[in-house]
Design a protein around this motif. Structure first.
Motif, PDB file in Angstrom:
ATOM      1  N   LEU A  74      23.292   6.148 -25.724  1.00 29.02           N
ATOM      2  CA  LEU A  74      23.775   4.862 -24.567  1.00 29.02           C
ATOM      3  C   LEU A  74      23.743   5.043 -23.230  1.00 29.02           C
ATOM      4  CD1 LEU A  74      27.556   5.891 -25.701  1.00 29.02           C
ATOM      5  CD2 LEU A  74      26.007   4.196 -26.992  1.00 29.02           C
ATOM      6  N   ASP A  75      23.123   5.890 -22.250  1.00 26.39           N
ATOM      7  CA  ASP A  75      23.290   6.211 -20.775  1.00 26.39           C
ATOM      8  C   ASP A  75      21.701   5.392 -20.838  1.00 26.39           C
ATOM      9  OD1 ASP A  75      25.022   7.218 -19.948  1.00 26.39           O
ATOM     10  OD2 ASP A  75      23.773   9.546 -19.752  1.00 26.39           O
ATOM     11  N   THR A  76      20.810   5.449 -22.180  1.00 23.87           N
ATOM     12  CA  THR A  76      19.190   4.650 -21.842  1.00 23.87           C
ATOM     13  C   THR A  76      19.727   2.650 -21.690  1.00 23.87           C
ATOM     14  OG1 THR A  76      17.961   6.391 -22.776  1.00 23.87           O
ATOM     15  CG2 THR A  76      17.032   4.373 -23.223  1.00 23.87           C
ATOM     16  N   GLY A  95      20.586   0.975 -33.305  1.00 22.69           N
ATOM     17  CA  GLY A  95      20.783   2.296 -34.164  1.00 22.69           C
ATOM     18  C   GLY A  95      21.907   3.231 -33.623  1.00 22.69           C
ATOM     19  N   ILE A  96      22.632   2.726 -32.800  1.00 23.67           N
ATOM     20  CA  ILE A  96      23.623   3.883 -32.725  1.00 23.67           C
ATOM     21  C   ILE A  96      24.976   3.271 -34.105  1.00 23.67           C
ATOM     22  CG2 ILE A  96      26.012   4.637 -31.192  1.00 23.67           C
ATOM     23  CD1 ILE A  96      24.125   3.959 -28.928  1.00 23.67           C
ATOM     24  N   ASP A  97      25.384   4.128 -35.092  1.00 23.98           N
ATOM     25  CA  ASP A  97      26.435   4.331 -35.968  1.00 23.98           C
ATOM     26  C   ASP A  97      27.823   4.466 -35.344  1.00 23.98           C
ATOM     27  OD1 ASP A  97      28.174   4.680 -38.377  1.00 23.98           O
ATOM     28  OD2 ASP A  97      26.862   5.867 -39.226  1.00 23.98           O
ATOM     29  N   GLU A  98      28.279   3.098 -35.026  1.00 20.38           N
ATOM     30  CA  GLU A  98      29.672   3.223 -34.739  1.00 20.38           C
ATOM     31  C   GLU A  98      30.371   4.645 -34.928  1.00 20.38           C
ATOM     32  OE1 GLU A  98      33.034   0.099 -33.883  1.00 20.38           O
ATOM     33  OE2 GLU A  98      30.480  -0.504 -34.638  1.00 20.38           O
ATOM     34  N   GLN A 100      30.169   7.210 -36.237  1.00 20.91           N
ATOM     35  CA  GLN A 100      30.119   8.783 -35.579  1.00 20.91           C
ATOM     36  C   GLN A 100      30.158   8.417 -34.603  1.00 20.91           C
ATOM     37  OE1 GLN A 100      28.539  10.996 -37.669  1.00 20.91           O
ATOM     38  NE2 GLN A 100      28.538   8.584 -39.348  1.00 20.91           N
ATOM     39  N   ILE A 101      31.038   8.283 -33.230  1.00 14.63           N
ATOM     40  CA  ILE A 101      31.072   8.332 -32.238  1.00 14.63           C
ATOM     41  C   ILE A 101      33.074   8.254 -31.896  1.00 14.63           C
ATOM     42  CG2 ILE A 101      31.485   6.746 -30.063  1.00 14.63           C
ATOM     43  CD1 ILE A 101      29.051   5.266 -31.224  1.00 14.63           C
ATOM     44  N   SER A 102      32.929   9.751 -31.751  1.00 11.89           N
ATOM     45  CA  SER A 102      34.601   9.857 -32.116  1.00 11.89           C
ATOM     46  C   SER A 102      34.784  10.253 -30.303  1.00 11.89           C
ATOM     47  CB  SER A 102      34.529  11.602 -32.424  1.00 11.89           C
ATOM     48  OG  SER A 102      34.344  11.672 -33.862  1.00 11.89           O
ATOM     49  N   PRO A 103      34.501  10.571 -29.203  1.00 10.54           N
ATOM     50  CA  PRO A 103      35.163  10.748 -28.132  1.00 10.54           C
ATOM     51  C   PRO A 103      34.879   9.539 -27.310  1.00 10.54           C
ATOM     52  CG  PRO A 103      32.981  12.546 -28.521  1.00 10.54           C
ATOM     53  CD  PRO A 103      32.872  11.993 -29.445  1.00 10.54           C
ATOM     54  N   ILE A 104      36.102   9.808 -27.008  1.00 11.11           N
ATOM     55  CA  ILE A 104      36.705   8.191 -26.162  1.00 11.11           C
ATOM     56  C   ILE A 104      35.820   7.477 -25.236  1.00 11.11           C
ATOM     57  CG2 ILE A 104      38.982   7.218 -25.472  1.00 11.11           C
ATOM     58  CD1 ILE A 104      40.888   8.934 -27.011  1.00 11.11           C
ATOM     59  N   PRO A 105      35.127   8.791 -24.138  1.00 15.20           N
ATOM     60  CA  PRO A 105      34.716   8.349 -23.022  1.00 15.20           C
ATOM     61  C   PRO A 105      33.514   7.548 -23.303  1.00 15.20           C
ATOM     62  CG  PRO A 105      35.039   9.934 -22.543  1.00 15.20           C
ATOM     63  CD  PRO A 105      35.608   9.791 -23.788  1.00 15.20           C
ATOM     64  N   LEU A 106      33.039   7.783 -24.973  1.00 20.20           N
ATOM     65  CA  LEU A 106      30.920   7.184 -25.491  1.00 20.20           C
ATOM     66  C   LEU A 106      31.867   6.264 -26.766  1.00 20.20           C
ATOM     67  CD1 LEU A 106      29.375  10.483 -26.927  1.00 20.20           C
ATOM     68  CD2 LEU A 106      29.385   9.625 -25.180  1.00 20.20           C
ATOM     69  N   ARG A 107      33.340   6.122 -26.935  1.00 14.76           N
ATOM     70  CA  ARG A 107      33.574   4.581 -27.823  1.00 14.76           C
ATOM     71  C   ARG A 107      33.665   3.617 -26.460  1.00 14.76           C
ATOM     72  NH1 ARG A 107      38.910   6.358 -30.540  1.00 14.76           N
ATOM     73  NH2 ARG A 107      38.400   4.479 -31.452  1.00 14.76           N
ATOM     74  N   ILE A 108      34.492   4.373 -25.347  1.00 16.61           N
ATOM     75  CA  ILE A 108      34.396   2.927 -24.639  1.00 16.61           C
ATOM     76  C   ILE A 108      33.002   2.439 -23.715  1.00 16.61           C
ATOM     77  CG2 ILE A 108      35.512   2.509 -21.897  1.00 16.61           C
ATOM     78  CD1 ILE A 108      37.683   4.727 -22.499  1.00 16.61           C
ATOM     79  N   GLN A 109      32.062   3.325 -23.699  1.00 19.52           N
ATOM     80  CA  GLN A 109      30.897   3.285 -23.257  1.00 19.52           C
ATOM     81  C   GLN A 109      30.234   1.346 -24.287  1.00 19.52           C
ATOM     82  OE1 GLN A 109      28.379   6.071 -22.438  1.00 19.52           O
ATOM     83  NE2 GLN A 109      26.808   4.990 -20.872  1.00 19.52           N
TER      84      GLN A 109
END
Length: 301
Positions: A74-76, A95-98, A100-109
């Motif tokens: 995500l940062d890239t 290439g990111i499986d939605e 598989q994203i659990s942490p809220i900050p990452l889901r927001i990003q």
């Protein structure tokens, strides 16, 4: 997210759901989280975890390796987006499986990046606005983070493409006010590099909006603000795009030829520095049109 760990800790401390949510959220919000995995906003979940001596990271401890990898991706993608490399962003996000994203900050990003990308490549409005609604109506419903402002920008860009300029103005006026407020605040030490990049994103697209509306003085002021921030914080990703937009504004303002050419040269220098081939190509087209005295094409961010 290990919700069972959360529930077990609450029960271990003999805290009822009613007591647990006092002053934080409704019992319904907590019940939906514990029974069906509906994760509340970042602020609410943080407060709930704190009440029972946990952190959000504690709930994600079994997923640290996967989370770290997703964070890097995500940062890239966010850096690529700042450089206008939409094709590479699309490949990275795809290439990111939605799931598989659990942490809220990452889901927001994730929702921000996918929504912004879709707005910029002119995907269907309902597709774009779905991602931003995940931020504005759910994950950051109190609009406590900068991602709500970024969602406003993406929404504004979408309404520009729909030619609903009054709705676009609503969002960009809110963002412009936020920018002014942020610049007046003392700098935070929390993740300063990425916050600066996101603030520059707000500044660039708001400058683009005002240029599109022929409010070139406001656009120029925002561009200058962005360039100063780049200089102070040593964040160069946006410099080629800011200089390019400044050159387009200068042409529209019929500034002296030397001033226009200086801006285009500076844009090229920073594009080379950041290996931004997209701006290099756009500059070649701009120089050609300017040399021939042709009207500029519609601005495209």
């Amino acid at each position: 997210m290990n919700i069972k760990k959360f529930v077990d800790r609450r029960k271990e401390l003999r805290i009822s759901q009613v007591k647990m949510c006092e002053g934080i959220c409704t019992q319904s919000t907590l019940s939906k989280f514990e029974s069906s995995g509906r994760v509340p906003s970042l602020v609410i979940l943080t407060q709930l975890c704190t009440r029972i001596g946990l952190t959000i990271d504690d709930l994600n401890s079994d997923e640290i390796s996967s989370t770290n990898q997703i964070q890097k991706q995500l940062d890239t993608a966010e850096r690529q987006l700042a450089m206008g490399d939409y094709q590479t962003v699309l490949q990275t996000i795809s290439g990111i499986d939605e799931e598989q994203i659990s942490p809220i900050p990452l889901r927001i990003q994730f929702y921000y990046l996918r929504g912004m990308l879709n707005a910029l490549i002119n995907r269907a409005p309902e597709v774009v606005l779905y991602d931003f609604s995940q931020i504005l109506n759910d994950l950051d419903e109190r609009h406590d983070t900068i991602f709500s402002q970024l969602a406003y920008v993406g929404s504004g860009l979408t309404y520009i493409r729909k030619k609903q300029f009054e709705r676009a103005q609503f969002y960009f006026c809110k963002v412009n006010d936020f920018i002014k407020t942020q610049l007046e605040r003392p700098q935070s030490d929390d993740d300063p590099r990425r916050d600066d990049l996101r603030l520059l994103t707000l500044i660039f697209y708001t400058a683009y909006y005002y240029a599109l509306q022929d409010q070139l003085t406001t656009s120029d002021e925002l561009i200058e603000t962005g360039m100063n921030l780049c200089s102070i914080k040593h964040v160069t990703y946006y410099l080629p795009r800011l200089k390019f937009l400044a050159a387009e504004n200068a042409i529209r303002e019929k500034q002296e030829k030397t001033q226009v050419e200086d801006l285009m040269t500076e844009a090229r220098v920073f594009a080379n520095l950041n290996k931004n081939q997209i701006i290099t190509v756009k500059l070649a087209a701009l120089r050609n049109r300017y040399a021939k005295g042709l009207d500029l094409q519609d601005l495209v961010p």
